[in-house]
Design a protein around this motif. Structure first.
Motif, PDB file in Angstrom:
ATOM      1  N   UNK A 193       2.669   6.125 -40.868  1.00  0.00           N
ATOM      2  CA  UNK A 193       1.727   6.285 -39.759  1.00  0.00           C
ATOM      3  C   UNK A 193       0.522   5.376 -39.944  1.00  0.00           C
ATOM      4  N   UNK A 194       0.062   5.257 -41.201  1.00  0.00           N
ATOM      5  CA  UNK A 194      -1.076   4.389 -41.482  1.00  0.00           C
ATOM      6  C   UNK A 194      -0.755   2.931 -41.158  1.00  0.00           C
ATOM      7  N   UNK A 195       0.454   2.492 -41.520  1.00  0.00           N
ATOM      8  CA  UNK A 195       0.835   1.113 -41.227  1.00  0.00           C
ATOM      9  C   UNK A 195       1.021   0.882 -39.728  1.00  0.00           C
ATOM     10  N   UNK A 196       1.414   1.947 -39.012  1.00  0.00           N
ATOM     11  CA  UNK A 196       1.576   1.819 -37.559  1.00  0.00           C
ATOM     12  C   UNK A 196       0.234   1.830 -36.841  1.00  0.00           C
ATOM     13  N   UNK A 197      -0.819   2.221 -37.545  1.00  0.00           N
ATOM     14  CA  UNK A 197      -2.159   2.208 -36.972  1.00  0.00           C
ATOM     15  C   UNK A 197      -2.753   0.823 -37.156  1.00  0.00           C
ATOM     16  N   UNK A 245      -4.939   1.073 -31.988  1.00  0.00           N
ATOM     17  CA  UNK A 245      -3.647   1.696 -31.679  1.00  0.00           C
ATOM     18  C   UNK A 245      -3.248   2.665 -32.785  1.00  0.00           C
ATOM     19  N   UNK A 246      -2.502   3.699 -32.389  1.00  0.00           N
ATOM     20  CA  UNK A 246      -1.907   4.605 -33.380  1.00  0.00           C
ATOM     21  C   UNK A 246      -2.775   5.803 -33.653  1.00  0.00           C
ATOM     22  N   UNK A 247      -3.125   5.988 -34.932  1.00  0.00           N
ATOM     23  CA  UNK A 247      -3.853   7.192 -35.353  1.00  0.00           C
ATOM     24  C   UNK A 247      -5.041   6.789 -36.200  1.00  0.00           C
ATOM     25  N   UNK A 255      -8.443   5.152 -41.722  1.00  0.00           N
ATOM     26  CA  UNK A 255      -9.796   4.993 -41.198  1.00  0.00           C
ATOM     27  C   UNK A 255     -10.567   3.880 -41.892  1.00  0.00           C
ATOM     28  N   UNK A 256     -10.591   3.874 -43.233  1.00  0.00           N
ATOM     29  CA  UNK A 256     -11.369   2.864 -43.962  1.00  0.00           C
ATOM     30  C   UNK A 256     -10.850   1.460 -43.693  1.00  0.00           C
ATOM     31  N   UNK A 257      -9.529   1.317 -43.661  1.00  0.00           N
ATOM     32  CA  UNK A 257      -8.938  -0.019 -43.428  1.00  0.00           C
ATOM     33  C   UNK A 257      -9.310  -0.545 -42.044  1.00  0.00           C
ATOM     34  N   UNK A 258      -9.217   0.308 -41.014  1.00  0.00           N
ATOM     35  CA  UNK A 258      -9.540  -0.114 -39.659  1.00  0.00           C
ATOM     36  C   UNK A 258     -11.009  -0.507 -39.559  1.00  0.00           C
TER      37      UNK A 258
END
Length: 563
Positions: free
Chosen positions: A417-421, A445-447, A453-456
């Protein structure tokens, strides 16, 4: 909301005595009773409590679960998985502790059903279920090796170590024991092809018992059995023993709940002779099923029996034999009860090696090779979850295996899910206008959750080289507290650095969380929240124009002052 027993207790809808269903249920019940008899004996012996508690459990728990359970076609009693869990308890505390464990575990399962926790089992991933089943089947097979080679082995040790030690110390009865296992396996595998109406396990056990009696074979036998059910009697409760057994009882309760609900779910999806599930007879209530299984274990413990669960193999036989109502499961218990009162002498001379053969074949049939292959070929993550669950089941503990399997599965799911975000910087729509190079439009996009959160936030901060940042949140499917907090920190950091942040397209289900966490408070102005992109970009261009004009005026003023 106040608690209500609605739907958890028997009702008139449970009773269906039409001639067609009665005939089908009686035939199915007799069939399952004949199949369950050797299994009940074998699972009791395998757990270390002896064959008699296995029979008691099949009768008492089978009747109580049939009346109070949530499935019309579920058949309950002792199972191989439960025998695996009970073996170390017997080794530590003795056989007399098992009835108390049954009562404690039953109370826990009953409480779980009464508090409506039955649907929790639907969250167990498929690879965990298949790995758990593979591990249990392996343990059941290994536990039968001592009897299969004619060696008496104590219960409670690691099954692989015990099996290897038994093979190394095989005695004079080795060939008789191996021959008995081979005959049982051959009959169980071949007989259904030529005589599908005969119960193969029972025929195999009768054949081996007859030959061994005539030949006076040096094989260990079941021995004396009770010729009646004992009176119900609560076991003696010692406070120290109660504390010591509470942990094992929780593990037994967890296994009973998981196995029973999985069995009911499998039965609900099984096709009938017409090729499709019969929704009316196969539908089940998971909460009521837990209530029924909890009461069944309590009743079994009161009679000196073992903890009970829904039995996948016997339930499948029941469905395939045409069962329609609870009468089939009740009939199965009555058949075994008849054996207790009328045929214990014949049962007492059954060789333990014959029962070992029955369980070995049963263990191999528990594993769906196609299902295991499908999981192993699906994804690396799912394959690893299956292998980890199976290995821990065999080497450590059943309940820990499920727990660790769930953790590993959750880790890989969160990673996926994290990679899809993702966050994408998009070009501004429409013809380019002066100042657009100072506007950065990001689509999330995604979640937006704790795993991403930190990566985004770091990606946006690293690439934000504009006067205005527009965040498009309309494509976010999930936002948790961590994600909302990260958004608030991102907005605050950008505003502190002089960048104006505009937020567009917050979904209604996310707006309350973003408000509570403070994302909107960090915006420079409450009007910086937009529903549509067009007015957001218009506001951004207006802001850039004002900022550019102000910068130009400041530059001219500095130049005049310098000159």
């Amino acid at each position: 909301m106040s608690w209500s027993p609605r739907g958890l207790l028997p009702s008139r809808a449970d009773v269906d005595l039409r001639p067609r269903t009665v005939r089908a249920d009686l035939v199915a019940g007799v069939t399952v009773g004949i199949v369950a008899l050797p299994l009940a004996l074998a699972f009791g012996a395998s757990a270390g409590v002896g064959p008699a508690p296995g029979l008691i459990t099949a009768v008492v728990a089978g009747i109580v679960a049939a009346v109070f359970g949530g499935s019309r076609v579920q058949v309950s009693g002792p199972t191989g998985a439960m025998a695996v869990v009970l073996a170390p308890i017997v080794a530590t505390h003795g056989p007399s502790a098992v009835p108390l464990v049954a009562i404690l575990a039953g109370a826990i399962v009953l409480l779980a059903g009464a508090t409506r926790l039955g649907r929790v089992v639907t969250f167990i991933p498929w690879p965990v279920v298949e790995g758990f089943t593979l591990g249990i089947a392996t343990i059941i097979f290994l536990q039968q090796v001592p009897a299969a080679v004619g060696v008496h082995a104590s219960v409670g040790g690691n099954p692989l170590v015990v099996a290897i030690d038994a093979v190394a110390h095989a005695g004079a009865s080795l060939w008789w024991a191996l021959g008995s296992v081979a005959v049982v396996a051959a009959v169980m595998l071949v007989l259904p092809r030529f005589a599908p109406g005969l119960p193969p396990s029972l025929v195999a056990v009768v054949l081996v018992t007859t030959v061994s009696q005539l030949a006076d074979a040096p094989l260990a036998r079941i021995g004396a059995l009770p010729d009646s059910l004992p009176l119900p009697l609560l076991p003696t409760v010692d406070l120290g023993l109660l504390r010591a057994l509470l942990g094992p009882a929780v593990a037994v309760a967890a296994l009973a709940a998981i196995e029973s609900l999985l069995s009911a779910r499998v039965a609900a999806a099984m096709p009938t002779s017409g090729g499709a599930p019969d929704d009316d007879s196969r539908r089940y209530d998971p909460d009521r099923e837990l209530v029924g299984q909890g009461l069944a274990s309590i009743a079994s413990g009161a009679f000196g029996g073992m903890p009970a669960t829904g039995a996948i193999a016997r339930t499948a036989v029941n469905v395939r034999a045409g069962a329609q109502t609870r009468l089939a499961a009740l009939t199965h218990s009555v058949v075994i009860l008849g054996v207790i009162y009328l045929a214990t002498g014949a049962v007492s001379v059954i060789p333990l090696a014959a029962l070992a053969g029955v369980l070995m074949v049963t263990a191999t049939r528990m594993v769906s090779v196609a299902a295991v292959r499908a999981v192993m070929m699906s994804t690396r993550a799912d394959a690893l979850v299956l292998v980890v669950t199976a290995v821990i089941t065999i080497a450590v503990d059943l309940i820990e295996a499920v727990q660790i399997g769930l953790l590993v599965a959750a880790f890989f799911t969160l990673r996926s899910v994290s990679r899809a975000t993702s966050v994408h910087r998009e070009p501004l729509p429409g013809p380019a206008q002066p100042g657009d190079e100072h506007i950065a439009l990001y689509r999330l996009d995604g979640a937006m959750f704790f795993g991403a959160a930190d990566r985004i936030g770091a990606q946006i901060r690293a690439s934000a080289d504009a006067l205005v940042v527009v965040l498009r949140l309309s494509q976010l499917r999930l936002v948790d507290a961590t994600g909302a907090h990260a958004l608030a920190e991102l907005v605050a950091a950008l505003e502190l650095s002089g960048v104006t942040v505009l937020v567009k397209g917050v979904q209604p289900q996310h707006l309350q969380l973003l408000t509570r966490v403070g994302v909107l408070d960090e915006l420079r102005h409450e009007e910086h929240l937009f529903d549509d992109l067009a007015p957001a970009l218009e506001h951004a261009r207006s802001h850039v124009a004002r900022s550019t004009a102000a910068r130009s005026a400041d530059t001219a003023e500095h130049q005049r002052a310098a000159s």
